[in-house]
Design a protein around this motif. Structure first.
Motif, PDB file in Angstrom:
ATOM      1  N   GLN A 116      -3.633  -5.211   0.228  1.00  0.00           N
ATOM      2  CA  GLN A 116      -3.755  -3.819   0.664  1.00  0.00           C
ATOM      3  C   GLN A 116      -2.386  -3.255   1.052  1.00  0.00           C
ATOM      4  O   GLN A 116      -2.062  -2.122   0.729  1.00  0.00           O
ATOM      5  CB  GLN A 116      -4.727  -3.725   1.850  1.00  0.00           C
ATOM      6  CG  GLN A 116      -6.166  -3.999   1.471  1.00  0.00           C
ATOM      7  CD  GLN A 116      -6.796  -2.819   0.771  1.00  0.00           C
ATOM      8  OE1 GLN A 116      -6.670  -1.685   1.194  1.00  0.00           O
ATOM      9  NE2 GLN A 116      -7.471  -3.069  -0.336  1.00  0.00           N
ATOM     10  N   GLU A 118       0.345  -4.345  -0.174  1.00  0.00           N
ATOM     11  CA  GLU A 118       1.088  -4.279  -1.433  1.00  0.00           C
ATOM     12  C   GLU A 118       0.710  -3.029  -2.224  1.00  0.00           C
ATOM     13  O   GLU A 118       1.580  -2.316  -2.727  1.00  0.00           O
ATOM     14  CB  GLU A 118       0.763  -5.526  -2.253  1.00  0.00           C
ATOM     15  CG  GLU A 118       1.906  -6.018  -3.071  1.00  0.00           C
ATOM     16  CD  GLU A 118       1.641  -7.417  -3.585  1.00  0.00           C
ATOM     17  OE1 GLU A 118       0.634  -7.609  -4.303  1.00  0.00           O
ATOM     18  OE2 GLU A 118       2.428  -8.322  -3.280  1.00  0.00           O
ATOM     19  N   ALA A 119      -0.588  -2.760  -2.310  1.00  0.00           N
ATOM     20  CA  ALA A 119      -1.034  -1.591  -3.071  1.00  0.00           C
ATOM     21  C   ALA A 119      -0.468  -0.320  -2.457  1.00  0.00           C
ATOM     22  O   ALA A 119      -0.019   0.587  -3.163  1.00  0.00           O
ATOM     23  CB  ALA A 119      -2.566  -1.537  -3.098  1.00  0.00           C
ATOM     24  N   ALA A 120      -0.452  -0.254  -1.128  1.00  0.00           N
ATOM     25  CA  ALA A 120       0.077   0.932  -0.450  1.00  0.00           C
ATOM     26  C   ALA A 120       1.580   1.040  -0.669  1.00  0.00           C
ATOM     27  O   ALA A 120       2.117   2.132  -0.855  1.00  0.00           O
ATOM     28  CB  ALA A 120      -0.240   0.858   1.044  1.00  0.00           C
ATOM     29  N   GLU A 121       2.241  -0.111  -0.659  1.00  0.00           N
ATOM     30  CA  GLU A 121       3.691  -0.136  -0.871  1.00  0.00           C
ATOM     31  C   GLU A 121       4.017   0.382  -2.271  1.00  0.00           C
ATOM     32  O   GLU A 121       4.960   1.155  -2.463  1.00  0.00           O
ATOM     33  CB  GLU A 121       4.184  -1.574  -0.701  1.00  0.00           C
ATOM     34  CG  GLU A 121       5.685  -1.717  -0.723  1.00  0.00           C
ATOM     35  CD  GLU A 121       6.111  -3.173  -0.588  1.00  0.00           C
ATOM     36  OE1 GLU A 121       5.312  -4.003  -0.114  1.00  0.00           O
ATOM     37  OE2 GLU A 121       7.245  -3.483  -0.982  1.00  0.00           O
ATOM     38  N   CYS A 122       3.225  -0.018  -3.247  1.00  0.00           N
ATOM     39  CA  CYS A 122       3.486   0.376  -4.629  1.00  0.00           C
ATOM     40  C   CYS A 122       3.223   1.860  -4.856  1.00  0.00           C
ATOM     41  O   CYS A 122       3.637   2.420  -5.862  1.00  0.00           O
ATOM     42  CB  CYS A 122       2.640  -0.451  -5.587  1.00  0.00           C
ATOM     43  SG  CYS A 122       3.197  -2.138  -5.647  1.00  0.00           S
ATOM     44  N   LEU A 123       2.501   2.496  -3.913  1.00  0.00           N
ATOM     45  CA  LEU A 123       2.280   3.937  -4.031  1.00  0.00           C
ATOM     46  C   LEU A 123       3.362   4.706  -3.284  1.00  0.00           C
ATOM     47  O   LEU A 123       3.233   5.897  -3.036  1.00  0.00           O
ATOM     48  CB  LEU A 123       0.900   4.304  -3.488  1.00  0.00           C
ATOM     49  CG  LEU A 123      -0.263   3.856  -4.366  1.00  0.00           C
ATOM     50  CD1 LEU A 123      -1.580   3.961  -3.607  1.00  0.00           C
ATOM     51  CD2 LEU A 123      -0.329   4.681  -5.638  1.00  0.00           C
ATOM     52  N   ALA A 124       4.428   3.980  -2.890  1.00  0.00           N
ATOM     53  CA  ALA A 124       5.607   4.585  -2.256  1.00  0.00           C
ATOM     54  C   ALA A 124       5.356   5.008  -0.805  1.00  0.00           C
ATOM     55  O   ALA A 124       6.125   5.773  -0.238  1.00  0.00           O
ATOM     56  CB  ALA A 124       6.152   5.765  -3.073  1.00  0.00           C
ATOM     57  N   LEU A 125       4.278   4.536  -0.185  1.00  0.00           N
ATOM     58  CA  LEU A 125       4.059   4.837   1.225  1.00  0.00           C
ATOM     59  C   LEU A 125       5.074   4.058   2.075  1.00  0.00           C
ATOM     60  O   LEU A 125       5.373   2.905   1.771  1.00  0.00           O
ATOM     61  CB  LEU A 125       2.636   4.446   1.653  1.00  0.00           C
ATOM     62  CG  LEU A 125       1.566   5.533   1.524  1.00  0.00           C
ATOM     63  CD1 LEU A 125       1.300   5.844   0.070  1.00  0.00           C
ATOM     64  CD2 LEU A 125       0.283   5.095   2.188  1.00  0.00           C
ATOM     65  N   GLN A 129       3.429   4.598   7.281  1.00  0.00           N
ATOM     66  CA  GLN A 129       2.260   5.180   6.610  1.00  0.00           C
ATOM     67  C   GLN A 129       1.287   4.092   6.181  1.00  0.00           C
ATOM     68  O   GLN A 129       0.068   4.241   6.325  1.00  0.00           O
ATOM     69  CB  GLN A 129       2.711   5.978   5.384  1.00  0.00           C
ATOM     70  CG  GLN A 129       3.420   7.283   5.736  1.00  0.00           C
ATOM     71  CD  GLN A 129       4.035   7.948   4.522  1.00  0.00           C
ATOM     72  OE1 GLN A 129       4.367   7.290   3.532  1.00  0.00           O
ATOM     73  NE2 GLN A 129       4.205   9.260   4.580  1.00  0.00           N
ATOM     74  N   LYS A 133      -2.228   4.513   7.833  1.00  0.00           N
ATOM     75  CA  LYS A 133      -3.216   5.112   6.933  1.00  0.00           C
ATOM     76  C   LYS A 133      -4.037   4.097   6.157  1.00  0.00           C
ATOM     77  O   LYS A 133      -5.124   4.413   5.688  1.00  0.00           O
ATOM     78  CB  LYS A 133      -2.507   6.059   5.969  1.00  0.00           C
ATOM     79  CG  LYS A 133      -1.784   7.139   6.743  1.00  0.00           C
ATOM     80  CD  LYS A 133      -1.307   8.276   5.891  1.00  0.00           C
ATOM     81  CE  LYS A 133      -0.672   9.290   6.821  1.00  0.00           C
ATOM     82  NZ  LYS A 133      -0.710  10.631   6.392  1.00  0.00           N
ATOM     83  N   VAL A 134      -3.505   2.911   6.004  1.00  0.00           N
ATOM     84  CA  VAL A 134      -4.228   1.935   5.190  1.00  0.00           C
ATOM     85  C   VAL A 134      -4.695   0.723   6.004  1.00  0.00           C
ATOM     86  O   VAL A 134      -5.865   0.352   5.968  1.00  0.00           O
ATOM     87  CB  VAL A 134      -3.344   1.459   3.993  1.00  0.00           C
ATOM     88  CG1 VAL A 134      -4.048   0.361   3.206  1.00  0.00           C
ATOM     89  CG2 VAL A 134      -3.008   2.638   3.095  1.00  0.00           C
TER      90      VAL A 134
ATOM     91  N   ARG B  78       9.413   3.131  -6.450  1.00  0.00           N
ATOM     92  CA  ARG B  78       7.934   3.156  -6.473  1.00  0.00           C
ATOM     93  C   ARG B  78       7.381   4.498  -6.944  1.00  0.00           C
ATOM     94  O   ARG B  78       6.247   4.564  -7.423  1.00  0.00           O
ATOM     95  CB  ARG B  78       7.375   2.800  -5.105  1.00  0.00           C
ATOM     96  CG  ARG B  78       7.042   1.329  -4.922  1.00  0.00           C
ATOM     97  CD  ARG B  78       8.276   0.503  -4.789  1.00  0.00           C
ATOM     98  NE  ARG B  78       8.091  -0.915  -4.815  1.00  0.00           N
ATOM     99  CZ  ARG B  78       8.115  -1.692  -3.716  1.00  0.00           C
ATOM    100  NH1 ARG B  78       8.264  -1.170  -2.543  1.00  0.00           N
ATOM    101  NH2 ARG B  78       7.975  -2.996  -3.831  1.00  0.00           N
ATOM    102  N   PHE B  91      -8.457   1.194  -1.485  1.00  0.00           N
ATOM    103  CA  PHE B  91      -8.580   1.142  -0.031  1.00  0.00           C
ATOM    104  C   PHE B  91     -10.045   1.352   0.336  1.00  0.00           C
ATOM    105  O   PHE B  91     -10.601   2.424   0.109  1.00  0.00           O
ATOM    106  CB  PHE B  91      -7.696   2.219   0.606  1.00  0.00           C
ATOM    107  CG  PHE B  91      -6.254   2.140   0.147  1.00  0.00           C
ATOM    108  CD1 PHE B  91      -5.591   0.917   0.118  1.00  0.00           C
ATOM    109  CD2 PHE B  91      -5.578   3.266  -0.281  1.00  0.00           C
ATOM    110  CE1 PHE B  91      -4.273   0.818  -0.311  1.00  0.00           C
ATOM    111  CE2 PHE B  91      -4.257   3.183  -0.713  1.00  0.00           C
ATOM    112  CZ  PHE B  91      -3.607   1.962  -0.733  1.00  0.00           C
ATOM    113  N   HIS B  93     -11.750   1.874   2.982  1.00  0.00           N
ATOM    114  CA  HIS B  93     -12.186   2.811   4.022  1.00  0.00           C
ATOM    115  C   HIS B  93     -12.069   4.260   3.556  1.00  0.00           C
ATOM    116  O   HIS B  93     -12.416   5.170   4.298  1.00  0.00           O
ATOM    117  CB  HIS B  93     -11.366   2.604   5.291  1.00  0.00           C
ATOM    118  CG  HIS B  93      -9.893   2.848   5.097  1.00  0.00           C
ATOM    119  ND1 HIS B  93      -9.123   2.074   4.252  1.00  0.00           N
ATOM    120  CD2 HIS B  93      -9.064   3.768   5.615  1.00  0.00           C
ATOM    121  CE1 HIS B  93      -7.880   2.514   4.275  1.00  0.00           C
ATOM    122  NE2 HIS B  93      -7.816   3.550   5.090  1.00  0.00           N
TER     123      HIS B  93
END
Lengths: 224, 242
Positions: A116, A118-125, A129, A133-134, B78, B91, B93
């Motif tokens: 999770q 990693e996925a957020a990191e790959c979306l440039a968050l 954030q 947010k995640v 990214r 995600f 949630h």
């Protein structure tokens, strides 16, 4: 001289119970804020913060709450800081609760799958954030049942503050007993009041756990 | 001019060297299939491109970003690269729509209404318009994977990476995901996909790279899938077809 228990005594006990609740609330809010910092420190990318938080947790968890109370209430004045029983009790409980809640919450943060992050990191968050947010919204769901469960421990452990003279429920019971000496009766009443305070909380915690488990089963059934 | 370039990339996990000097490049608009047995290093190579793994030596340049440069602004990398994982990683949630709007709103600071429009457009591309308000757990694996693709697309990356995106799906669901990727390939976006779907690779790839024991063992057009030059690739294709 009256030796029987009277409504005045009961009222005194209820006032004590009120202070037990106030103290629990202080401990939960203070300890919750501290615990949040501890949990963030324990999972920080910075080594120094991780070490500091871990040392704090180890020291607090390795010290009886009673000794923390003595240190704050008797120790600080000897160094020239005077402190009221309420503040001493609040600070001690805050220290104690922050270490335990911090560890509970660290576990919850870490139980959110790494993927999770990693996925957020790959979306440039950004890291903040990603966290707010995640990861946190998911961790909070995981954390709710054990946190509510631990609140029961907090309520019960406020009774230790009676030894520094803070008049909460236990101390109120002791004081009444000193005047009418009916220990069995009085402590049964005190215990019942504690039960009335704790039972709804622990019942709520169990309900949360059950609904969480049911949700998990439903999830597995969907993905299977 | 290549949009993704790897030059003599080496990478070890503890004592195990996974990439032993990997070089390849991808031109803009090209669709590249990375194939090879488990442990051949293909997924690691893909993850290095998005700097999910740090390399030990060599050079990677993606959309002009020097990926192994410690000064690199990771966010810029990214923004240019989208990646879809085998395990979807939606995600849980957030609703599907919120999954998609999260990054455009918090990273690109796009308004809620505009982000919503983008989300619906990318959901339409993957055929999931009616699932916008559902939560990931209410979707099948194939739908979740398509939603994950939509989430990546909404950031309008220049390069899309696919890491064995159908390996967790049964054949029927695999088909619906592959169809989406195929449409995407036709749209002209640069894609690198690690895949075990040989027929699929043959159909949509411009270029195939076969990795074996940490090296690029064979590369070329999709012809190498039908007439491999090396015995290792011949053997690998034979295994995959059974």
């Amino acid at each position: 001289m009256t030796t029987a228990i009277n409504p005045g005594h009961l009222q005194f006990l209820l006032t004590g119970a009120f202070w037990t609740l106030i103290l629990s609330l202080m401990a939960f809010l203070g300890g919750g804020a501290g615990g949040f910092l501890v949990a963030l420190g324990r999972t920080s990318p910075f080594r120094l913060l991780r070490i500091l938080a871990a040392v704090y947790v180890q020291i607090v968890q390795g010290t009886p709450l009673l000794i923390i109370l003595f240190l704050i209430y008797f120790g600080l004045p000897s160094l020239g800081f005077s402190i009221s029983p309420l503040l001493a009790a609040g600070v001690s409980l805050t220290i104690y609760v922050s270490a335990y809640l911090g560890e509970i919450w660290r576990g919850c943060l870490e139980s959110v799958p790494k993927a999770q992050w990693e996925a957020a990191e790959c979306l440039a968050l950004s890291r903040t954030q990603r966290l707010f947010k995640v990861i946190l919204p998911q961790a909070i769901r995981i954390a709710t049942p054990p946190t509510v469960g631990f609140s029961v421990q907090i309520i019960k452990n406020t009774s230790l503050t009676s030894v520094v003279g803070f008049v909460e429920l236990t101390r109120a019971g002791q004081l009444i007993n000193n005047s009418i000496f009916e220990p069995f009766l009085i402590y049964i009443i005190v215990a019942s009041i504690y039960f009335c305070l704790c039972f709804p909380v622990s019942a709520f915690s169990q309900r949360l756990e059950r609904s969480g488990a049911a949700r998990l089963r439903a999830l597995k059934a969907v993905s299977a | 001019m290549s949009i993704v370039m790897l030059k003599d990339v080496k990478k070890s996990f503890d004592k195990l060297q996974v990439l032993k000097g990997v070089s390849f490049s991808v031109a803009p608009g090209e669709v590249m299939a990375l194939i090879g047995a488990s442990g051949s290093g293909k997924s690691t190579a893909l993850r290095c491109i998005d700097r999910l793994e740090l390399i030990d030596s060599g050079e990677i340049v993606v959309c002009g970003h020097r990926v192994n440069d410690p000064q690199l602004d990771l966010r810029k990398l990214r923004l240019d690269v989208g990646i879809v994982f085998q395990s979807y990683n939606l995600f849980p949630h957030l609703t599907i729509e919120e999954n998609i709007t999260l990054a455009p709103r918090s990273v690109k600071k796009i308004s809620r209404a505009q982000a919503r429009e983008i989300a619906l457009a990318s959901l339409a591309k993957v055929g999931l318009s009616e699932k916008a308000q559902n939560y990931p757990e209410q979707l099948s694996g194939g739908q979740q994977q398509r939603a994950a693709i939509a989430r990546s697309l909404a950031m309008e990356p220049k390069v899309m990476l696919f890491d064995e995106v159908t390996s967790a799906l049964d054949p029927k669901l695999t088909g619906e995901v592959l169809k989406v990727i195929e449409a995407l390939a036709a749209s002209g976006i640069t894609m690198i996909m690690v895949t075990h779907e040989m027929n699929f690779a043959r159909r949509i790839a411009d270029k195939v790279i076969f990795m074996h024991q940490g090296y690029v063992h064979e590369s070329g057009s999709t012809d190498i899938l039908t007439s491999p030059r090396t015995s290792e690739l011949r053997e690998f294709i034979g295994d995959e077809l059974h």
